[in-house]
Design a protein around this motif. Structure first.
Motif, PDB file in Angstrom:
ATOM      1  N   VAL A 441       0.859  -1.188   0.000  1.00  0.00           N
ATOM      2  CA  VAL A 441       0.000   0.000   0.000  1.00  0.00           C
ATOM      3  C   VAL A 441       0.892   1.234   0.000  1.00  0.00           C
ATOM      4  O   VAL A 441       1.819   1.342   0.811  1.00  0.00           O
ATOM      5  N   CYS A 442       0.614   2.162  -0.902  1.00  0.00           N
ATOM      6  CA  CYS A 442       1.368   3.412  -0.975  1.00  0.00           C
ATOM      7  C   CYS A 442       0.460   4.568  -0.570  1.00  0.00           C
ATOM      8  O   CYS A 442      -0.654   4.719  -1.093  1.00  0.00           O
ATOM      9  N   LEU A 443       0.918   5.385   0.361  1.00  0.00           N
ATOM     10  CA  LEU A 443       0.154   6.548   0.807  1.00  0.00           C
ATOM     11  C   LEU A 443       0.352   7.697  -0.168  1.00  0.00           C
ATOM     12  O   LEU A 443       1.458   7.894  -0.698  1.00  0.00           O
ATOM     13  N   SER A 454       5.342   8.141   1.748  1.00  0.00           N
ATOM     14  CA  SER A 454       4.356   7.258   1.103  1.00  0.00           C
ATOM     15  C   SER A 454       4.456   5.817   1.593  1.00  0.00           C
ATOM     16  O   SER A 454       3.663   4.972   1.192  1.00  0.00           O
ATOM     17  N   THR A 474      -1.425  -5.585   7.686  1.00  0.00           N
ATOM     18  CA  THR A 474      -0.444  -4.592   8.099  1.00  0.00           C
ATOM     19  C   THR A 474       0.066  -4.918   9.494  1.00  0.00           C
ATOM     20  O   THR A 474      -0.514  -5.757  10.206  1.00  0.00           O
ATOM     21  N   ASP A 484       0.036   7.582   9.876  1.00  0.00           N
ATOM     22  CA  ASP A 484       0.027   6.874   8.591  1.00  0.00           C
ATOM     23  C   ASP A 484      -1.086   5.836   8.554  1.00  0.00           C
ATOM     24  O   ASP A 484      -1.729   5.634   7.518  1.00  0.00           O
ATOM     25  N   GLN A 487      -4.377   7.567   8.026  1.00  0.00           N
ATOM     26  CA  GLN A 487      -4.411   8.079   6.651  1.00  0.00           C
ATOM     27  C   GLN A 487      -4.736   6.959   5.673  1.00  0.00           C
ATOM     28  O   GLN A 487      -5.508   7.151   4.717  1.00  0.00           O
ATOM     29  N   MET A 488      -4.152   5.761   5.909  1.00  0.00           N
ATOM     30  CA  MET A 488      -4.445   4.616   5.042  1.00  0.00           C
ATOM     31  C   MET A 488      -5.914   4.201   5.175  1.00  0.00           C
ATOM     32  O   MET A 488      -6.574   3.888   4.166  1.00  0.00           O
ATOM     33  N   GLN A 491      -7.831   6.797   3.255  1.00  0.00           N
ATOM     34  CA  GLN A 491      -7.528   6.753   1.820  1.00  0.00           C
ATOM     35  C   GLN A 491      -8.167   5.539   1.152  1.00  0.00           C
ATOM     36  O   GLN A 491      -8.695   5.652   0.039  1.00  0.00           O
ATOM     37  N   GLU A 492      -8.168   4.392   1.810  1.00  0.00           N
ATOM     38  CA  GLU A 492      -8.690   3.160   1.213  1.00  0.00           C
ATOM     39  C   GLU A 492     -10.164   2.939   1.523  1.00  0.00           C
ATOM     40  O   GLU A 492     -10.720   1.895   1.144  1.00  0.00           O
TER      41      GLU A 492
END
Length: 666
Positions: A441-443, A454, A474, A484, A487-488, A491-492
């Protein structure tokens, strides 16, 4: 003649005066013979040392008379059962090693027994005899002591002067005596060995003479040598066998430990040899492939021959672009690179040619997988064993087969050198557990040049039927990766978070990354709406906000699973899995389910593989656990970390199959 007659008459008068005395002595002698004492002594002989010793004659007849007397004593005299002599008294009398006086005439002519007293002399314990009494020894006066002494002397056939009362022991309620020889020196304490004295003791006489004292036991005093002899008895046959068995078990345990240590060293040596044998082959690719090159096996993913070099350019935002460029020259490459230590069972099997244009006129070069690496990738892509419901029931009973199958699955860990992100180790909880580059997974970040921003140690995991991004596996968030993580999640568009670890298990496993009520993590605000405590896990309903947008997230915290082990029962895990699947249906259209433990591979792999296996059982009626685990390890190395966890997945699926069978019957 008259004088002679007077002399004869006087002699006859003297003989008549001595005749009663002689008859009395003969009567005593005859009585002593019936009592069982030895009366056949011929003479006293002296050794060179001067110590007297009686020489017995007609020993056989004496022993027979003693046996007869002992039987008469047992049947006629009714000796009490509690009266016994210590371990030194045999069945019959042995030849005495000390002098005794059996002549009643000598006893009568001996000095009177008027000097009875307690002597308290330092006599060796081997020479002391203990006589246990029912009567209180503290009440013994001089008269009673004299009678006691005379009775013991009569039982031994000795003179009372040879019997010495050494001490009155009130604690044991006994009289301590010792026997002195006939030729005792004045002022010198001499005593005969108690063992020899007890051999000549006449129990009948002793009981007859001292019945009012209530004698219960006559024994020798325990000495140091005797105690040592009893200690030596510990070395019996049973004790010897016990020690032999103990030593054998110890040797077996030590041998097993040594064998395990040698196996561990052998495995480590084999791994080191494999790393040394792995190389990066630097060779130019010609524009037109030759016949030999056409026969050479190509990449495991792309099965067609690649006529030109493939250059892979990866930007910090994880957007890979592939270009096909011809080689600049057909000559040999001027560059040589050291092996980067590609680890066996790496995540990607794509043959890469790195773009070296930034180094000037250098040509691109190929990274060719080693043969061992190819075998590992082929196994992960092709391994399968479909289990019907009956086979699943049978295989859970054979743990050794599951263990053997698990050990054959490549771990597919990533070598840290293959992850080209500076300082990525600061965001890894464990330095050897890294995300596979192909599925990580890239941020999204504002700064395209900041590759570290990222980076997060997480991978997309395919679900049932190969569905893309069904899960995100994870690691447990660290203090510097909490922002982070949220944020993931934002984001997802994550609908459910499954946490399968405690915050601390000996060491820190995960930080507390959610607030008690409200918290802001980077650009994401997290609100805790409600908390529900279940038997094995806790459910939190969260609301995430970023700007004007808000989303609902459900957080499951399962705390009953120990690290590197398995729960006692699969029932709680199945219930958790069913709850998560129900929530996922309710949040249809949302993103993947985030699952994490501490490292994100062991318990996380068990949960995801069980979830996929349950879907497979429900839809097809069969399950392929081997293929499921291989698929997980292609996406993230090391998923399902131990053999015990691999067996636990089978047990959980077997339990789920039993539920399905019951539902079908109903």
């Amino acid at each position: 003649m008259r004088d002679v007659g007077l002399e004869t008459e006087s002699s006859m008068d003297a003989m008549c005066s001595y005749l009663p005395l002689m008859c009395f002595l003969l009567f005593i002698q005859a009585t002593e013979g019936f009592s069982g004492d030895n009366d056949h002594f011929m003479a006293i002989h002296y050794r060179k040392s001067g110590r007297p010793r009686f020489i017995y004659h007609r020993v056989q007849s004496i022993e027979k008379s003693l046996d007869l007397n002992r039987q008469l004593s047992d049947h006629n005299f009714n000796t009490p059962a509690h009266l016994h002599v210590g371990k030194f008294l045999p069945a019959g009398f042995d030849k005495a090693a000390f002098p005794r006086s059996h002549n009643r005439a000598q006893n009568l002519l001996a000095p009177s027994d008027t000097d009875v007293k307690v002597e308290n002399l330092p006599i060796p314990q081997a020479n002391v005899i203990l006589v246990m009494l029912k009567m209180d020894v503290n009440k013994l006066n001089t008269t009673l002591l004299r009678k006691f002494r005379q009775g013991v002397a009569a039982a031994l056939g000795l003179s009372p002067q040879q019997v010495h009362i050494n001490r009155l022991n009130g604690r044991k309620n006994c009289v301590e005596l010792f026997i002195s020889p006939l030729n005792k020196k004045i002022g010198v304490p001499e005593a005969l060995p108690s063992a020899e004295v007890l051999r000549s003791l006449n129990l009948h006489t002793l009981h007859q003479r001292l019945s009012h004292f209530g004698i219960t036991e006559v024994s020798a005093e325990k000495n140091v040598l005797q105690g040592q002899h009893e200690a030596d008895k510990l070395w019996t046959k049973e004790g010897f066998y016990t020690i032999v068995i103990f030593l054998s078990i110890f040797v077996i345990i030590v041998t097993c430990l040594m064998v395990l240590y040698r196996l561990k060293e052998k495995i480590q040596f084999s791994l080191r040899q494999d790393k040394k044998n792995q190389e990066i082959h630097l060779s130019p690719l010609p524009a037109q492939p030759t016949q030999s090159q056409a026969k050479r096996p190509s990449s495991m993913v792309q099965h067609e021959h690649i006529p030109k070099a493939v250059n892979v350019v990866v930007d910090p935002q994880c957007q890979g672009t592939f270009e096909i460029r011809p080689p600049l020259s057909a000559g040999p490459s001027p560059f040589k690179m050291k092996p980067v230590g590609l680890q066996e069972r790496r995540g990607s099997n794509v043959s890469l040619t790195l773009d070296m244009s930034s180094l000037g006129m250098a040509e691109p070069f190929n990274v060719v997988p080693t043969p061992r690496e190819k075998v590992a990738i082929e196994y992960l892509q092709s391994a399968t064993r479909v289990l019907t419901r009956q086979k699943l029931r049978n295989i859970v009973q054979t743990s050794h087969l599951l263990h053997t199958e698990f050990m054959e699955i490549p771990m597919n860990f990533l070598d840290p050198k293959e992850l080209n992100i500076p300082s990525h180790g600061t965001k890894n909880r464990y330095k050897t557990i890294l995300p596979n580059p192909v599925s990580r997974v890239c941020l999204k970040t504002k700064n395209a040049n900041d590759a570290l921003s990222s980076y997060i140690n997480a991978n997309y995991i395919r679900g049932y039927g190969g569905g893309e991004k069904a899960f995100i596996a994870t690691q447990g968030p660290m203090i510097n990766t909490v922002n982070d993580f949220w944020q993931m999640v934002w984001q997802e568009d994550v609908p459910v978070i499954v946490m399968i670890t405690k915050l601390k298990e000996k060491n820190e496993k995960c930080v507390l990354y959610w607030p008690e009520k409200r918290g802001i993590y980077g650009g994401v605000e997290v609100l805790v709406n409600s908390v529900k405590e279940c038997d094995y896990y806790t459910i939190r309903n969260l609301t995430l906000k970023q700007g004007s947008q808000s989303r609902t997230v459900k957080h499951y915290w399962y705390t009953s699973w120990p690290d590197h082990k398995t729960p006692d029962s699969a029932q709680p895990l199945l219930q958790l899995m069913l709850d998560v699947q129900e929530d996922k249906k309710n949040f249809s259209g949302r993103g993947p389910v985030v699952v994490h433990c501490s490292a994100g591979i062991g318990r996380t792999g068990c949960f995801i593989s069980t979830s996929i296996g349950c879907c497979q059982l429900k839809e097809k009626g069969v399950v392929d656990v081997l293929n499921i685990v291989c698929q997980l390890r292609m996406d993230r190395g090391g998923m399902v970390q131990t053999s015990e966890q691999y067996q636990f997945v089978h047990h959980a699926l077997n339990l789920y199959e039993s539920r399905l069978s019951e539902e079908n019957v109903q």
